[in-house]
Design a protein around this motif. Structure first.
Motif, PDB file in Angstrom:
ATOM      1  N   ARG A  42       0.829  -1.203   0.000  1.00 38.00           N
ATOM      2  CA  ARG A  42       0.000   0.000   0.000  1.00 38.00           C
ATOM      3  C   ARG A  42       0.870   1.261   0.000  1.00 38.00           C
ATOM      4  O   ARG A  42       0.625   2.200  -0.768  1.00 38.00           O
ATOM      5  N   GLU A  43       1.886   1.291   0.838  1.00 40.34           N
ATOM      6  CA  GLU A  43       2.748   2.475   0.901  1.00 40.34           C
ATOM      7  C   GLU A  43       3.529   2.661  -0.390  1.00 40.34           C
ATOM      8  O   GLU A  43       3.715   3.798  -0.860  1.00 40.34           O
ATOM      9  N   LEU A  44       3.982   1.562  -0.980  1.00 41.32           N
ATOM     10  CA  LEU A  44       4.684   1.666  -2.255  1.00 41.32           C
ATOM     11  C   LEU A  44       3.776   2.233  -3.343  1.00 41.32           C
ATOM     12  O   LEU A  44       4.201   3.044  -4.175  1.00 41.32           O
ATOM     13  N   LEU A  45       2.511   1.812  -3.358  1.00 45.58           N
ATOM     14  CA  LEU A  45       1.562   2.322  -4.345  1.00 45.58           C
ATOM     15  C   LEU A  45       1.316   3.816  -4.165  1.00 45.58           C
ATOM     16  O   LEU A  45       1.222   4.570  -5.142  1.00 45.58           O
ATOM     17  N   LEU A  46       1.196   4.247  -2.913  1.00 45.08           N
ATOM     18  CA  LEU A  46       0.977   5.665  -2.655  1.00 45.08           C
ATOM     19  C   LEU A  46       2.169   6.499  -3.112  1.00 45.08           C
ATOM     20  O   LEU A  46       2.015   7.594  -3.653  1.00 45.08           O
ATOM     21  N   VAL A  47       3.376   5.973  -2.891  1.00 44.26           N
ATOM     22  CA  VAL A  47       4.582   6.672  -3.344  1.00 44.26           C
ATOM     23  C   VAL A  47       4.638   6.713  -4.869  1.00 44.26           C
ATOM     24  O   VAL A  47       4.894   7.755  -5.480  1.00 44.26           O
ATOM     25  N   ALA A  48       4.377   5.589  -5.506  1.00 48.44           N
ATOM     26  CA  ALA A  48       4.524   5.493  -6.957  1.00 48.44           C
ATOM     27  C   ALA A  48       3.531   6.376  -7.707  1.00 48.44           C
ATOM     28  O   ALA A  48       3.815   6.813  -8.832  1.00 48.44           O
ATOM     29  N   ALA A  49       2.380   6.651  -7.108  1.00 46.99           N
ATOM     30  CA  ALA A  49       1.372   7.477  -7.784  1.00 46.99           C
ATOM     31  C   ALA A  49       1.865   8.883  -8.070  1.00 46.99           C
ATOM     32  O   ALA A  49       1.289   9.583  -8.909  1.00 46.99           O
ATOM     33  N   ASP A  50       2.923   9.309  -7.405  1.00 48.46           N
ATOM     34  CA  ASP A  50       3.474  10.651  -7.629  1.00 48.46           C
ATOM     35  C   ASP A  50       4.597  10.655  -8.666  1.00 48.46           C
ATOM     36  O   ASP A  50       5.168  11.713  -8.946  1.00 48.46           O
ATOM     37  N   PHE A  51       4.927   9.505  -9.245  1.00 48.56           N
ATOM     38  CA  PHE A  51       5.966   9.461 -10.269  1.00 48.56           C
ATOM     39  C   PHE A  51       5.454  10.082 -11.564  1.00 48.56           C
ATOM     40  O   PHE A  51       4.282   9.952 -11.911  1.00 48.56           O
ATOM     41  N   ASP A  52       6.338  10.724 -12.303  1.00 48.69           N
ATOM     42  CA  ASP A  52       6.019  11.175 -13.649  1.00 48.69           C
ATOM     43  C   ASP A  52       6.090   9.991 -14.616  1.00 48.69           C
ATOM     44  O   ASP A  52       6.708   8.962 -14.322  1.00 48.69           O
ATOM     45  N   ALA A  53       5.477  10.156 -15.780  1.00 46.76           N
ATOM     46  CA  ALA A  53       5.489   9.073 -16.762  1.00 46.76           C
ATOM     47  C   ALA A  53       6.894   8.762 -17.249  1.00 46.76           C
ATOM     48  O   ALA A  53       7.183   7.641 -17.683  1.00 46.76           O
ATOM     49  N   ASP A  54       7.794   9.750 -17.166  1.00 49.04           N
ATOM     50  CA  ASP A  54       9.167   9.540 -17.631  1.00 49.04           C
ATOM     51  C   ASP A  54      10.135   9.368 -16.467  1.00 49.04           C
ATOM     52  O   ASP A  54      11.288   9.796 -16.516  1.00 49.04           O
ATOM     53  N   TYR A  55       9.662   8.718 -15.375  1.00 47.90           N
ATOM     54  CA  TYR A  55      10.525   8.514 -14.212  1.00 47.90           C
ATOM     55  C   TYR A  55      11.778   7.723 -14.606  1.00 47.90           C
ATOM     56  O   TYR A  55      11.808   7.023 -15.619  1.00 47.90           O
ATOM     57  N   ASP A  56      12.792   7.815 -13.771  1.00 46.72           N
ATOM     58  CA  ASP A  56      14.079   7.184 -14.043  1.00 46.72           C
ATOM     59  C   ASP A  56      14.028   5.695 -13.681  1.00 46.72           C
ATOM     60  O   ASP A  56      13.994   5.347 -12.500  1.00 46.72           O
ATOM     61  N   PRO A  57      14.038   4.797 -14.654  1.00 42.87           N
ATOM     62  CA  PRO A  57      13.955   3.367 -14.333  1.00 42.87           C
ATOM     63  C   PRO A  57      15.217   2.826 -13.674  1.00 42.87           C
ATOM     64  O   PRO A  57      15.189   1.735 -13.084  1.00 42.87           O
ATOM     65  N   ALA A  58      16.321   3.583 -13.753  1.00 43.78           N
ATOM     66  CA  ALA A  58      17.570   3.136 -13.137  1.00 43.78           C
ATOM     67  C   ALA A  58      17.772   3.714 -11.738  1.00 43.78           C
ATOM     68  O   ALA A  58      18.752   3.365 -11.068  1.00 43.78           O
ATOM     69  N   GLY A  59      16.849   4.586 -11.312  1.00 39.26           N
ATOM     70  CA  GLY A  59      16.996   5.236 -10.017  1.00 39.26           C
ATOM     71  C   GLY A  59      16.018   4.717  -8.977  1.00 39.26           C
ATOM     72  O   GLY A  59      15.541   3.573  -9.050  1.00 39.26           O
ATOM     73  N   ARG A  60      15.696   5.590  -8.010  1.00 35.74           N
ATOM     74  CA  ARG A  60      14.792   5.207  -6.919  1.00 35.74           C
ATOM     75  C   ARG A  60      13.444   4.756  -7.438  1.00 35.74           C
ATOM     76  O   ARG A  60      12.880   3.757  -6.972  1.00 35.74           O
ATOM     77  N   GLU A  61      12.884   5.502  -8.419  1.00 35.32           N
ATOM     78  CA  GLU A  61      11.566   5.149  -8.941  1.00 35.32           C
ATOM     79  C   GLU A  61      11.558   3.759  -9.562  1.00 35.32           C
ATOM     80  O   GLU A  61      10.622   2.981  -9.385  1.00 35.32           O
ATOM     81  N   GLY A  62      12.609   3.441 -10.309  1.00 38.76           N
ATOM     82  CA  GLY A  62      12.693   2.116 -10.901  1.00 38.76           C
ATOM     83  C   GLY A  62      12.784   1.022  -9.850  1.00 38.76           C
ATOM     84  O   GLY A  62      12.195  -0.057 -10.005  1.00 38.76           O
ATOM     85  N   ALA A  63      13.498   1.302  -8.759  1.00 41.28           N
ATOM     86  CA  ALA A  63      13.596   0.318  -7.675  1.00 41.28           C
ATOM     87  C   ALA A  63      12.232   0.090  -7.033  1.00 41.28           C
ATOM     88  O   ALA A  63      11.868  -1.047  -6.688  1.00 41.28           O
ATOM     89  N   VAL A  64      11.456   1.164  -6.858  1.00 39.56           N
ATOM     90  CA  VAL A  64      10.121   1.039  -6.266  1.00 39.56           C
ATOM     91  C   VAL A  64       9.212   0.203  -7.155  1.00 39.56           C
ATOM     92  O   VAL A  64       8.499  -0.693  -6.679  1.00 39.56           O
TER      93      VAL A  64
END
Length: 257
Positions: A108-130
């Motif tokens: 649930r917490e991961l989903l709440l965090v991910a909802a704030d990602f942009d469509a072009d988030y960095d797949p090699a960074g924190r967003e990609g790890a999430v």
């Protein structure tokens, strides 16, 4: 991304696209499908997802896995969702039909965090790890049997959809058979051939499934009486036996923050 049309970003070069959506109460999202697989989580409220062969009820803190390309509609009641739209090749283990699952606190917490990602988030960074961790968490979830099958025949399907809209313990096989100009025996035989269960067993499950949204705003005792059960204990026993979860788990509970 929040309150955007997922299809507008469908071709974004990301395996997982997180989207958060807030729906007006009573909103119906008509028949549609997605090229990607969808993980649809009810952060608040209750959703009912319907496909051609069944309905899945998704209360707060649960989610439904929807296969890519499957036509479905969604009815909402005070719903805010967090969705993941996932390239099918990344989830070869995805089910070929909808299933409801219990969402863990971590997921649930991961989903709440991910909802704030942009469509072009960095797949090699924190967003990609999430997003990678999200897929691992989803793969480990256990299904919850909050669904009822629907017959493929149009006339039987219409009976069932009408009943789901307004479950009534007084309806019996004779009334259903009369609507289709069939004898009770012929009707029951045809219904069982389509669904694998008797009409009475189907109606019992449908009534219990209808309890899920009611339990947000009423006590177990009130819902038991509304659905025709003699005592709350009888309702609790029937609900638990049918779905493997106590009805008290479906009630609205305050959440800190």
């Amino acid at each position: 991304m929040r309150n955007v049309a997922a299809d507008d970003f469908d071709e974004a070069p990301r395996v997982v696209l997180p989207v958060g959506t807030d729906y007006p109460d009573g909103f119906v999202l008509d028949w549609h499908s997605h090229r990607r697989a969808q993980f649809l989580h009810s952060v608040t409220g209750v959703m009912v997802v319907e496909t051609r062969d069944g309905t899945w009820t998704v209360p707060t803190d649960l989610a439904v896995l929807i296969p890519a390309g499957v036509q479905h509609l969604m009815r909402t009641r005070q719903v805010s969702t967090r969705s993941l739209y996932i390239e099918p090749h990344a989830v070869p283990w995805w089910p070929d039909h909808c299933i409801v699952v219990k969402v863990t606190p971590l997921l649930r917490e991961l989903l709440l965090v991910a909802a704030d990602f942009d469509a072009d988030y960095d797949p090699a960074g924190r967003e990609g790890a999430v997003t990678t961790l999200l897929l691992h968490e989803i793969a480990a979830l256990t299904p919850v049997a909050l669904h009822v099958a629907l017959p493929s025949a149009a006339d039987l399907g219409a009976l069932c959809r009408d009943y789901l809209t307004e479950p009534d313990v007084r309806i019996d096989n004779a009334q259903w058979a009369a609507r289709l100009n069939l004898s009770e025996r012929a009707f029951s035989r045809r219904f069982r051939a389509e669904t694998g269960v008797s009409p009475a067993a189907w109606r019992r499950r449908a009534r219990l499934l209808a309890a899920v949204p009611l339990l947000r705003d009423a006590t177990v005792a009130e819902v038991a009486g509304r659905l025709g059960y003699a005592t709350p204990a009888a309702f609790t026993a029937a609900f638990s036996a049918e779905f493997g979860i106590a009805p008290s788990r479906m009630t609205r509970t305050p959440r800190a923050g």
